[in-house]
Design an enzyme around this catalytic site. Structure first.
Site, PDB file in Angstrom:
ATOM      1  CG  HIS A 145      52.763 -29.791   0.816  1.00  0.00           C
ATOM      2  ND1 HIS A 145      53.507 -31.155   0.080  1.00  0.00           N
ATOM      3  CD2 HIS A 145      54.135 -29.036   0.780  1.00  0.00           C
ATOM      4  CE1 HIS A 145      54.430 -30.348  -0.565  1.00  0.00           C
ATOM      5  NE2 HIS A 145      54.794 -29.794   0.160  1.00  0.00           N
ATOM      6  CD  GLN A 175      34.668 -18.017  18.033  1.00  0.00           C
ATOM      7  OE1 GLN A 175      35.564 -18.960  17.776  1.00  0.00           O
ATOM      8  NE2 GLN A 175      35.977 -16.958  19.136  1.00  0.00           N
ATOM      9  CG  ASP A 230      29.659 -24.198  15.611  1.00  0.00           C
ATOM     10  OD1 ASP A 230      31.033 -23.672  16.029  1.00  0.00           O
ATOM     11  OD2 ASP A 230      28.243 -23.765  14.932  1.00  0.00           O
TER      12      ASP A 230
HETATM   13 MN    MN Z   1      48.686 -31.702  -2.292  1.00  0.00          MN
HETATM   14 MN    MN Z   2      35.598 -21.139  16.910  1.00  0.00          MN
END
Ligand code: MN
Ligand code: MN
Length: 331
Positions: A122, A258, A239
């Site tokens: 998942h 960012q 990064d």
């Molecule tokens: Mn899992």
């Molecule tokens: Mn970014």
């Protein structure tokens, strides 16, 4: 006449290339494509859209993803996690093809991973969607699943999932992106690709802030193969994952922010890393039978360790159980 035709063809090509470049550029305003979707609040990392079959945007009420038709797996899956998604619904376990894939596309079924040696891994964990049966069941759509080596899925990946829910129970709201990259192995007669690496990025925010106050970013990049480890061993920077995948994560976040948060490695509080390593090497002190804490030195305080209210036996070398009632670090 022939010359004119060729000229026109070149003309057409130039204009079209020009167009696609413009589109690419405008992808810095990617969320124009997906206004207000809660699961894409921090961005659409690959500029997924409705026209590229290998970067195909799918938005569900439980999560959003970029699907890769040729690989039979998502490129990434992105979701919000806060207390409202958590409840007590049991796993529905109804792995099944995603009916929302376009007509004519191959739809991976719940059976094709059988005997492959890989788990149906998942991306959005079943345990992140337990507030009702419909939401839990949505995590079993095969567009949320990637072949995941059992050592990865059942050990450090699962432990990191548990850690993220712990952050939610402490009152945080998370934005999570997970996916895979690299690799050239396939299963199911070539219909499903196995990424060499699996990554996950979580942005920790306060509920109601709509993702505008990222307190912390945790990024891990893990090998999708046999081997032990702690999730903390795989901490990296956003990064670094951007470089590997070519995606721009957290693209809706202010560029200068960012720059800071994507270059910083999360530092693990306490010494959970060290103590788990000690557990594997058999150096847990017997005074703490249910958890693993090595003998001093160094001497540790309750705030140095990630455990609360655990059983303590004499001689309690770290003196965690100040009131000597056999339970340590009650607060
Ligand atoms: Mn899992
Ligand atoms: Mn970014």
């Amino acid at each position: 006449m022939k010359k004119i035709l060729i000229w026109c063809a070149i003309c057409f090509l130039v204009i079209n290339t020009g167009c696609s470049i413009t589109t690419r550029d405008t992808l810095t305003t990617r969320d124009a494509l997906t206004p207000g979707n809660v699961h894409l609040r921090l961005g659409n990392p690959s500029g997924a859209n409705a026209s590229n079959p290998n970067n195909y945007l799918m938005i569900k009420s439980q999560y959003a993803l970029s699907y890769n038709r040729d690989k039979g797996i998502p490129n990434w899956v992105s979701w919000q996690l806060n207390k409202s998604w958590l409840g007590s619904t049991d796993r529905t376990n109804d792995f099944r093809p995603d009916p929302k894939l376009p007509n004519g596309w191959y739809r991976v079924t719940g059976r094709e991973y059988r005997d492959s040696g890989y788990d149906r891994g998942h991306m959005v964990p079943s345990a992140d969607r337990t507030n009702n049966q419909e939401n839990n069941s949505a995590t079993f759509l095969m567009t949320n699943i990637i072949p995941q080596f059992p050592d990865n899925n059942r050990e450090y990946w699962r432990e990191f999932e548990e850690y993220t829910r712990k952050l939610v129970r402490k009152g945080n709201e998370l934005y999570i992106i997970a996916g895979g990259y690299g690799g050239n192995k396939k299963i199911a007669k070539g219909k499903i690709s196995i990424p060499a690496r699996l990554y996950k990025i979580i942005a920790v925010t306060k509920p109601g802030s709509k993702g505008n106050d990222i307190q912390q970013v945790i990024a891990i990049d893990t090998p999708n193969l046999k081997g032990e480890g702690n999730w903390q061993d795989f901490i990296t920077t956003v990064d670094a994952i951007e470089k590997k995948t070519g995606y721009d994560f957290l693209s809706n976040v202010n560029k200068s922010v960012q720059k800071v948060i994507e270059g910083k490695k999360y530092s693990v509080k306490g010494n959970s890393n060290r103590s788990r390593k000690a557990k594997r090497s058999g150096k847990c002190h017997p005074a703490y039978p249910n958890i693993c804490i090595p003998a001093p030195p160094p001497y540790l305080n309750c705030k140095d360790i990630p455990y609360k209210k655990f059983k303590v036996l004499p001689p309690d070398p770290h003196n965690f159980d100040g009131n000597k009632d056999g339970v340590a670090c009650e607060k």
